[in-house]
Design a protein around this motif. Structure first.
Motif: not given
Lengths: 369, 403
Positions: B350-353, B356-360, B362-371
């Motif tokens: 949900r945090c990725v979503a 928005g595009p910044m959550g998705y 790889r500049e930030w770690l949020v997408e990595k945390w979801a993985r």
């Protein structure tokens, strides 16, 4: 030191209330719901347990045990395991007594608390909620204005338990609109005060055993000394927090009852040649009920523990009740689902718990630890 | 007495772990996500610290045994290794869960050895990085069906079989291998053995390319006529008629499941804290106390997730507290992991979503945390296995009654 073990004294209280809930509360819950009334002898039997007098100081006529929100949460859960409406009814005197006990002036304590240590159930209540869609407990529309040696109260309240029989009302009103929790104070209004108008009994989706009333205040005048806590006022946010803890604990009781009832039913109900509990579709629903019920209980404990330490628990109490409201609705819904068609029939309690459980997310006030 | 205060020793563990997570793990988290299968030299310093801690833990009971036993009041609770580990793991995982798994000496095998080894074995394997090898190509959740064999030949066990998904399999010094000594005995025949990686016949055949936790390697290991000393077996070699032996091995899970839960908690907390911060920068407010209809949709979503985080932590702490105080906690351990595994995944997704595009990105770690977080709902028993354990305990059902 981290521990999830209630003290020995709390353990004894849990045992006592659990027995009471099993022997007295649960067996009478359905009749009270259908009759829309609670016989006085049930309230009397609860009064005999002495749970409320327990936490009132000896010089006010009580037994003088230490008042604890954690203990209150334990009691709330066990009573609500029996029935939510009866639990709310039986604990309703605390709505008035506990704020006085915690925040009242010496005069207020001496004047009102002995009344809660007598032989018979003391009808006393509080009025917080107001009947509108956007109601928020930190933004009440009821007003209090000072006029000379009196406060003048105006407003309309709903969901006031036992307003027909209560001798004492604690009415929450704002001194100025939009000032949030700090602007809300409690006012002691005695039965028969001019301008205190007890209206119609209300009808809700659930909680029908509990007599709930509309109450109007029309230029209702009370002396200055009737403000809870005197000139300094009260800590309304704390009252709200203690209420949210109680609701979370009661939700835990309702959910635990639902989980146990549904699990027992699922073990006995045979379809396709085996108990339905042997199917993962049912078993996993029950597992989730157990997980969320435990989580809810600990959220109540954590917030109560903070409250007992006199730390600010606004966040924890709010999040706990947010969680409880969400999951209680889901768990009580699943309780009906596990029983299928039978769950929809009023012979079983799960439909009642579904209707009662729906109120948890919505109602503030009406309970306090 | 119900209490949620961390004792001073645990506060120290928490602060230390948080410091490492913030100053060491976070800054290199993306690097080792991109450079999978590279050993993170930056965290090598943690090895001796972990070794020191486990040796202190080993010495402690002996010291206590010399002292006259003081009667423990019923209300006096023990804070032990499990609570200390869950508190530490939450913080380390807040920094980076993959790096936590890659800390030398912090393997699951080390936990298994600590749980069941004899004092002699503990001494012998002290300071070694121990991985755990259970899963096989044909045995996942059904760990009772493994086919790796151990045959006693004179003074040595001979191990044959293939293990997959061995966390830290490449980096470790020793492997705790589950193998059967008697296939016909079913689960009762399953024992665990310590196999040194440098024994002839041990080959790392593959390193997996994973969706997340890439800082930690996941290996396939083939054991071909590997000979180990007779006393490298953990626990009794005796095959009992019932499944007691297997239950013993399964018991390690009661300790490790809350730890996996705490890893999900740490990652989800990192994601939610970061997301809140970014949303606040955009002018969003998060207020505790408002009625549903006065909350914003995003505000409400974030607050609900915060309540979920609290719930996860309390379920984890309860399971750990029970384990440390010698209470049977199989059900509670599974409850904590079922909750944390599921909600950890949900919160991070949900945090990725929410961003928005910044959550998705790889500049930030949020997408990595979801993985990264997803694995916690799978290893050490999937969500569904945890639910089975909880449901069987709740209903008093056997494996046959609830399949």
């Amino acid at each position: 030191m981290i521990s999830f073990q209630p003290s020995e004294e709390q353990g004894q209280i849990i045992d006592m209330v659990r027995r009471f809930a099993a022997d007295i509360v649960r067996p009478n819950a359905r009749d009270c719901e259908e009759d829309k009334a609670i016989p006085d002898d049930l309230l009397a039997k609860f009064w005999e347990l002495g749970l409320i007098a327990n936490s009132i100081p000896e010089d006010c006529g009580g037994y003088g045990f230490e008042r604890s929100a954690v203990t209150g949460a334990l009691i709330s859960e066990e009573l609500a395991y029996g029935d939510l409406a009866l639990a709310l009814a039986m604990l309703s005197p605390t709505l008035f007594a506990y704020p006085i006990l915690e925040m009242g002036t010496e005069e207020q304590k001496k004047k009102y608390l002995p009344g809660f240590c007598g032989e018979t159930f003391k009808f006393a209540t509080s009025a917080l909620m107001e009947a509108r869609v956007t109601f928020d407990p930190t933004d009440v529309k009821a007003q209090a204005r000072r006029e000379g040696a009196e406060y003048v109260l105006n407003g309309e309240k709903c969901l006031v338990p036992f307003a027909d029989r209560a001798d004492l009302f604690l009415v929450f009103a704002a001194t100025a609109p939009g000032t949030g929790a700090p602007g809300i104070e409690g006012y002691i209004v005695e039965k028969g005060t001019e301008g205190l108008q007890v209206g119609e009994r209300e009808k809700y989706m659930g909680l029908n055993a509990l007599p709930l009333y509309r109450v109007a205040l029309a230029e209702c005048k009370v002396p200055l000394e009737n403000r809870l806590g005197g000139p300094g006022g009260c800590d309304f946010q704390r009252i709200l927090n203690l209420s949210r803890i109680s609701w979370t604990a009661m939700a835990t009781g309702v959910c635990n009852a639902t989980k146990d009832y549904a699990a027992n039913y699922a073990k006995e109900r045979v379809q396709f040649g085996e108990p339905i509990a042997s199917r993962q579709a049912i078993a996993f629903m029950l597992a989730d009920m157990a997980i969320e019920t435990d989580a809810m209980r600990f959220l109540a404990w954590k917030a109560a523990w903070l409250a007992d330490r006199r730390e600010d628990c606004t966040r924890e109490a709010y999040l706990a009740k947010l969680y409880a409201g969400e999951y209680a609705a889901r768990i009580t819904d699943n309780g009906v689902q596990v029983l299928g068609g039978h769950g929809y029939i009023r012979e079983h309690p799960v439909e009642l718990w579904f209707r009662n459980g729906r109120g948890i997310e919505i109602i503030d006030g009406l309970a306090i630890v | 007495m119900i209490d949620f205060e961390l004792p001073p020793a645990l506060k120290m563990v928490k602060d230390f772990a948080h410091g490492v997570a913030r100053d060491t793990f976070r800054p290199i988290a993306r690097k080792y996500d991109e450079e999978e299968h590279t050993t993170a030299e930056e965290i090598a310093f943690m090895g001796p610290i972990m070794a020191q801690r486990s040796s202190e833990r080993r010495k402690k009971p002996k010291k206590d045994a010399d002292e006259p036993k003081k009667p423990r009041a019923e209300t006096e609770d023990r804070i032990g290794a499990i609570m200390s580990t869950v508190v530490g793991s939450e913080e380390f995982s807040w920094g980076d869960a993959g790096l936590l798994l890659a800390i030398p000496g912090n393997g699951l095998g080390n936990a298994a050895i600590a749980a069941v080894a004899t004092p002699e074995q503990e001494e012998r394997f002290a300071g070694k990085f121990a991985a755990m090898a259970i899963t096989e190509p044909g045995s996942g959740s059904d760990s009772g069906s493994i086919s790796t064999t151990a045959v006693l030949d004179g003074d040595e066990w001979v191990i044959n079989g293939e293990k997959i998904f061995v966390t830290d399999g490449k980096q470790c010094d020793i492997v705790v291998v589950w193998a059967t000594v008697d296939k016909s005995a079913g689960k009762a025949g399953i024992k665990s053995f310590v196999v040194e990686k440098d024994r002839p016949g041990v080959t790392v055949t593959k390193l997996e390319h994973k969706m997340g936790i890439r800082a930690s390697d996941t290996a396939s290991i083939v054991f071909e006529d590997v000979r180990i000393p007779k006393d490298n077996i953990l626990g009794s070699p005796e095959v009992k008629t019932k499944t007691e032996g297997f239950k013993g091995v399964m018991k390690t899970f009661d300790n490790t499941r809350p730890i996996v839960g705490s890893m999900a908690l740490g990652i989800a907390r990192a994601a939610l804290e970061f997301t809140k911060e970014k949303l606040e920068e955009e002018g969003f407010q998060f207020r505790y106390g408002l009625n549903k209809c006065r909350l914003g949709a995003i505000e409400r979503e974030v607050l609900v997730m915060e309540s979920e985080l609290e719930a996860m932590r309390l379920l984890i702490w309860r399971a750990a507290w029970m384990g440390d105080n010698g209470r049977a906690n199989a059900m509670e351990a599974s409850m904590s992991k079922a909750k944390a595994g599921r909600m950890g995944s949900e919160i991070t997704r949900r945090c990725v979503a929410l961003l928005g595009p910044m959550g998705y990105s790889r500049e930030w770690l949020v997408e990595k945390w979801a993985r990264d977080c997803k694995i916690n709902d799978i290893y050490e028993g999937t969500q569904q296995i945890q639910q089975l354990v909880v449901a069987r305990n709740l209903l008093g059902y056997s494996r046959a009654q609830l399949k």
